[in-house]
Structures are given as structure tokens and as C-alpha cells.
Design a protein around this motif. Structure first.
Motif, PDB file in Angstrom:
ATOM      1  N   LYS A   1      11.851 -15.269   2.394  1.00 44.21           N
ATOM      2  CA  LYS A   1      11.398 -14.043   1.736  1.00 44.21           C
ATOM      3  C   LYS A   1      11.185 -14.234   0.240  1.00 44.21           C
ATOM      4  N   GLU A   2      11.887 -15.214  -0.372  1.00 46.37           N
ATOM      5  CA  GLU A   2      11.745 -15.409  -1.816  1.00 46.37           C
ATOM      6  C   GLU A   2      10.359 -15.925  -2.201  1.00 46.37           C
TER       7      GLU A   2
ATOM      8  N   TYR B   1       7.540 -14.984  -0.448  1.00 47.52           N
ATOM      9  CA  TYR B   1       6.678 -14.194   0.434  1.00 47.52           C
ATOM     10  C   TYR B   1       5.260 -14.018  -0.112  1.00 47.52           C
ATOM     11  N   GLN B   2       5.118 -13.614  -1.375  1.00 50.76           N
ATOM     12  CA  GLN B   2       3.780 -13.333  -1.915  1.00 50.76           C
ATOM     13  C   GLN B   2       2.924 -14.599  -1.989  1.00 50.76           C
TER      14      GLN B   2
ATOM     15  N   VAL C   1       4.746 -13.137  -9.123  1.00 53.27           N
ATOM     16  CA  VAL C   1       5.437 -11.973  -8.546  1.00 53.27           C
ATOM     17  C   VAL C   1       6.715 -12.433  -7.848  1.00 53.27           C
ATOM     18  N   ASP C   2       6.615 -13.532  -7.084  1.00 53.59           N
ATOM     19  CA  ASP C   2       7.805 -14.075  -6.423  1.00 53.59           C
ATOM     20  C   ASP C   2       8.848 -14.509  -7.440  1.00 53.59           C
TER      21      ASP C   2
ATOM     22  N   GLU D   1       9.307 -13.364 -10.513  1.00 52.79           N
ATOM     23  CA  GLU D   1       9.921 -12.170 -11.118  1.00 52.79           C
ATOM     24  C   GLU D   1      10.955 -11.552 -10.182  1.00 52.79           C
ATOM     25  N   ASN D   2      10.629 -11.475  -8.915  1.00 51.18           N
ATOM     26  CA  ASN D   2      11.576 -10.929  -7.938  1.00 51.18           C
ATOM     27  C   ASN D   2      12.810 -11.813  -7.800  1.00 51.18           C
ATOM     28  N   ALA D   3      12.603 -13.113  -7.855  1.00 48.98           N
ATOM     29  CA  ALA D   3      13.725 -14.050  -7.732  1.00 48.98           C
ATOM     30  C   ALA D   3      14.697 -13.886  -8.900  1.00 48.98           C
ATOM     31  N   ARG D   4      14.150 -13.684 -10.099  1.00 46.19           N
ATOM     32  CA  ARG D   4      15.010 -13.495 -11.276  1.00 46.19           C
ATOM     33  C   ARG D   4      15.750 -12.164 -11.195  1.00 46.19           C
ATOM     34  N   LYS D   5      15.069 -11.134 -10.717  1.00 47.16           N
ATOM     35  CA  LYS D   5      15.709  -9.828 -10.558  1.00 47.16           C
ATOM     36  C   LYS D   5      16.857  -9.899  -9.549  1.00 47.16           C
ATOM     37  N   ASP D   6      16.676 -10.730  -8.519  1.00 46.38           N
ATOM     38  CA  ASP D   6      17.691 -10.861  -7.474  1.00 46.38           C
ATOM     39  C   ASP D   6      18.770 -11.881  -7.827  1.00 46.38           C
TER      40      ASP D   6
END
Length: 437
Positions: A148-149, A151-152, A49-50, A52-57
Motif C-alpha cells: 500500500k505504501e 500504491y499511487q 504522493v506515495d 508524502e503519505n509515507a512520511r505522514k505515516d
């Protein structure tokens, strides 16, 4: 909870933790290892999940690599590090000086924990296991503050560690506090009354910001600009292996080589072969002007001109700056000027040249015929590391258990007073295995 309360709790827990036996501290690490291993699937799921969020950001590729726990062997290496630390000898209570000052008056210098550590890190979730293991084994309390990157991953691992300590160990619950991203870093950095050492793990921006905003001593390094010098008297086979490994084994690591210096008297065909090996590994060469004619026949897709910043750059990618130097003296001068004092290596078969290089380079690690990637606490046999320090006071290079200890002086007398003391016992030195207190 305020930063002050977090720090107070850690300080109180330290008082109880440091008196636990080595067996009690080591047993706690075994329990943490088992709990993390039992929850591997859940941890890796949170880590995805982290990612995926990192790539989106659109976070940098080097940060994403550091964040990824699913890389082959990375999770298992993290777990093994916890066990390795638990099996290391007790770093506390070692007598490093023992002197008889007078009849019945004995002075001892004894290793002791530092106190409360504040570790602030970006992206690397394995830091939770590494620091927890080293802190508990060395008798230190630790406050871990993740970015925060991660976090999960941080959330689930912190829950596992906290629950394990509370339910299965004698380590005080507040000895390891895992603070999630809502807490104010600035508040924690103000707690110099309770926190003894700050250890930042992350970008040079993070490290520089922390150093500029706290009175607490900071252990770490801002950049990892590592260099390799290829001497005239070198073995080409060794050079090819060492340079490629130093650059490509893990380019996002702070111990990856970022600049390659080549003696100008090395035969041109050997220079081409060495650089071709890097190109075959898909490394882009940032070439200084004097080397342009040498590389004109090589794959130009992997060759660019070096600019004024190329030899002060931490690439953290498949890039390396390359230039000629006249001799070992120029290599030493260049490295001492442009490196970040992390790790440097010389490739040569000449012992005299290697000795000169190793004595002259002002870096935490200086190697001879070895990859810069060896600058790592795990590879040094420390079990794991709290980080790599370019400091010159206290701890330097990969910092393991020893770097998380200080010492105390214990003086044991029998009614002795200064008014009756006639002088130190400089020659009356002895060593005891125990204080027998």
C-alpha cells in the motif's frame, strides 16, 4: 477477481508466452521502456504522493529511500535495465546436455521457463519494470503484488505496462498481471496448483511471513547482514574506500555492510584512521568493548557501545558494528555464525588468506578487496535482477534471467521402445546447436 482466477489466467497465458520468439519478447520490452519513459513526469508525480503519505505515516527512513524514484539516476537506471534485459541473449532453448542413447535415439537437456511467478514486494516501485522485463524475456508469466505504501506509483506504472502489452505487443495480456493492494495475498499464496515460484521483495518480516504461509517454493532472503573482514596484511587506502562505499553508497540496500571485523594485530593508528573515515562520512560506530580504548580520541557523537544484538542487526542506516578478531579463522567463524549468508568481503593483500576466506565463507557472495555493494544483478551484467537469493538450491546471489529458467529433457527417437533397449550410451555424447525438430 479471486486469487485462483488470477493464477489460472497467468498459467494459461504462460502457455502462449513461452512459445514466442526471442525477437517478439525483446520487442515487447522495448515498447514497455518507451512507454515508461514517455510517462516519466506522471510516474514521478504519483511517486511524490506515495512519499508524502509515507512520511505522514512515519514509515522508516530505509523504506522511504527504497520508495523514492526521484533519487538521482534511479528512474533512468530502471529504464536502462529494461533495455539491457531486452538485449541479452535468449535464455531459452539452450542445449546443456546432448547424448546419443542409441542409433536414432537422442536425449537433450534444454533450458525452459519456470512457469508462473508471484512477486510480492514492499515500497520498491522499480520492481514493476525489473520483474516485467525479466519475466517476459525468460518466457515466464508474472503476478506482481505491491504494498500500500507504493500504491499511487504502482497504479500508474501498472496501467502503462498493461496498456502497452495489450496494444503494442504479442505478449498475452494476462502474462503480466499487476495486482493492486485490495487483493488477498493469502489467497494467492494458496495457489500452488498454478503458481510455480514466489519471490518476496521487502522486509525480513514480509519474507518470513510468506515462507511460513505457502507451499509454493520461495526464492529470496530475509536479512542482508553483510560483513567485511580487514586482515593484518591489508592496504589502508583500499580498506578506507571499500568500507565507506559498502556502508554509505546506499545504506538502505540489502548489500550494505553491517559489521566490520578487524584483525587485532593491525596497528592502532591504522585502525583509528579507518574508523575516522567512517565517522567523517557520518556513520555511527557500535564498538565492541576491546576497541573502546582505541576510539577514545575520536568523535564520541558517532560512537556507541555495541550490545548483544549489534552483530545480528541489519541496520539499513548509517550504523555499523565493529569488533576485533584474532585472525582469519575467527573472522570466518564469526561470519558463518552471525551473517545472513548474503555477501561478505575480505580486505587483504595475502592471496593465501583471501583464498581460505573465500572457500570457507558460507554465503551467496564472497569478495576479495571489493565493496559488498557489488552484489547486484545490474552490476553483475544481468541487465537487472529479480532479487537476491540466499537459497542453496536452484538460484543463489543476484538472480537474473538464468535464475528464472529451469530445464526440460527432450528425447527424440524413431519408434524406440524400452523392451528393445539394451543400455545407456554413457560415452556416446555429442553437442548439437539445434534440435532440428
Amino acid at each position: 477477481m479471486s486469487g485462483e482466477q488470477i493464477a489460472k489466467d497467468a498459467s494459461a497465458a504462460f502457455s502462449s508466452l513461452k512459445v514466442l520468439s526471442n525477437e517478439q519478447r525483446s520487442k515487447a520490452l522495448e515498447e514497455i521502456h518507451d512507454s515508461l519513459r514517455a510517462n516519466k513526469d506522471a510516474i514521478l508525480k504519483a511517486n511524490q504522493v506515495d512519499l508524502e503519505n509515507a512520511r505522514k505515516d512515519n514509515l522508516s527512513s530505509s523504506l522511504i529511500k527504497r520508495l523514492d524514484l526521484s533519487n538521482p539516476g534511479k528512474f533512468d537506471t530502471m529504464l536502462q535495465g529494461v533495455l539491457d534485459v531486452s538485449n541479452l541473449p535468449d535464455p531459452l532453448g539452450k542445449i546443456t546436455i546432448a547424448k546419443k542413447l542409441d542409433e536414432g535415439l537422442n536425449l537433450y537437456r534444454v533450458t525452459a521457463p519456470i512457469g508462473v511467478l508471484l512477486i510480492i514486494f514492499e515500497s520498491r516501485p522499480e520492481v514493476i519494470a525489473n520483474i516485467t522485463a525479466l519475466a517476459i524475456k525468460s518466457g515466464n508469466s508474472a503476478i506482481l503484488k505491491g504494498g500500500k505504501e507504493s500504491y499511487q506509483t504502482f497504479k500508474i506504472m501498472s496501467e502503462i505496462v498493461n496498456q502497452t502489452l495489450a496494444e503494442k505487443t504479442q505478449v498475452p495480456a494476462k502474462a503480466i498481471q499487476l495486482i493492486q493492494s485490495r487483493e488477498d495475498v493469502a489467497d494467492l499464496l494458496d495457489q500452488d496448483k498454478y503458481i510455480d515460484l514466489v519471490i518476496p521483495r521487502g522486509s525480513n518480516e514480509l519474507v518470513r511471513n510468506i515462507k511460513a504461509n505457502t507451499k509454493i517454493p520461495v526464492l529470496g532472503h530475509a536479512d542482508g547482514i553483510c560483513s567485511i573482514y580487514v586482515d593484518f596484511e591489508f592496504d589502508l587506502g583500499k580498506a578506507k574506500k571499500i568500507v565507506v562505499d559498502s556502508k554509505t553508497n546506499y545504506p538502505a540496500g540489502c548489500n550494505a555492510v553491517e559489521q566490520l571485523l578487524i584483525n587485532k594485530d593491525v596497528a592502532e593508528d591504522k585502525v583509528k584512521e579507518l574508523l575516522s573515515t567512517l565517522i567523517e562520512a557520518k556513520v555511527t560506530l557500535h564498538i565492541a568493548p576491546e576497541l573502546k580504548s582505541v576510539v577514545k580520541d575520536l568523535d564520541q557523537d558517532y560512537i556507541v557501545d555495541a550490545d548483544k544484538d549489534s552483530f545480528d542487526m541489519e541496520y539499513l542506516s548509517f550504523d555499523i558494528a565493529v569488533k576485533y578478531v584474532d585472525n582469519v579463522d575467527e573472522a570466518i567463524k564469526h561470519i558463518n555464525t552471525h551473517s545472513s549468508k548474503h555477501t561478505e568481503s575480505i580486505i587483504t593483500e595475502n592471496k593465501e588468506t583471501a583464498t581460505k576466506f573465500m572457500k570457507s565463507i558460507d554465503s551467496a557472495g564472497v569478495y576479495w578487496n571489493a565493496s559488498t555493494r557489488f552484489a547486484d544483478g545490474f552490476r553483475y551484467g544481468f541487465g537487472t535482477e529479480v532479487g537476491i537469493s540466499t537459497n542453496k538450491i536452484h538460484a543463489r546471489g543476484p538472480v537474473g534471467l538464468e535464475g528464472l529458467t529451469s530445464y526440460q529433457y527432450n528425447l527424440i527417437g524413431d519408434g524406440h521402445i524400452v523392451g528393445e533397449y539394451v543400455g545407456g550410451g554413457g560415452e556416446k555424447q555429442f553437442i548439437h546447436e539445434d534440435l532440428n525438430m
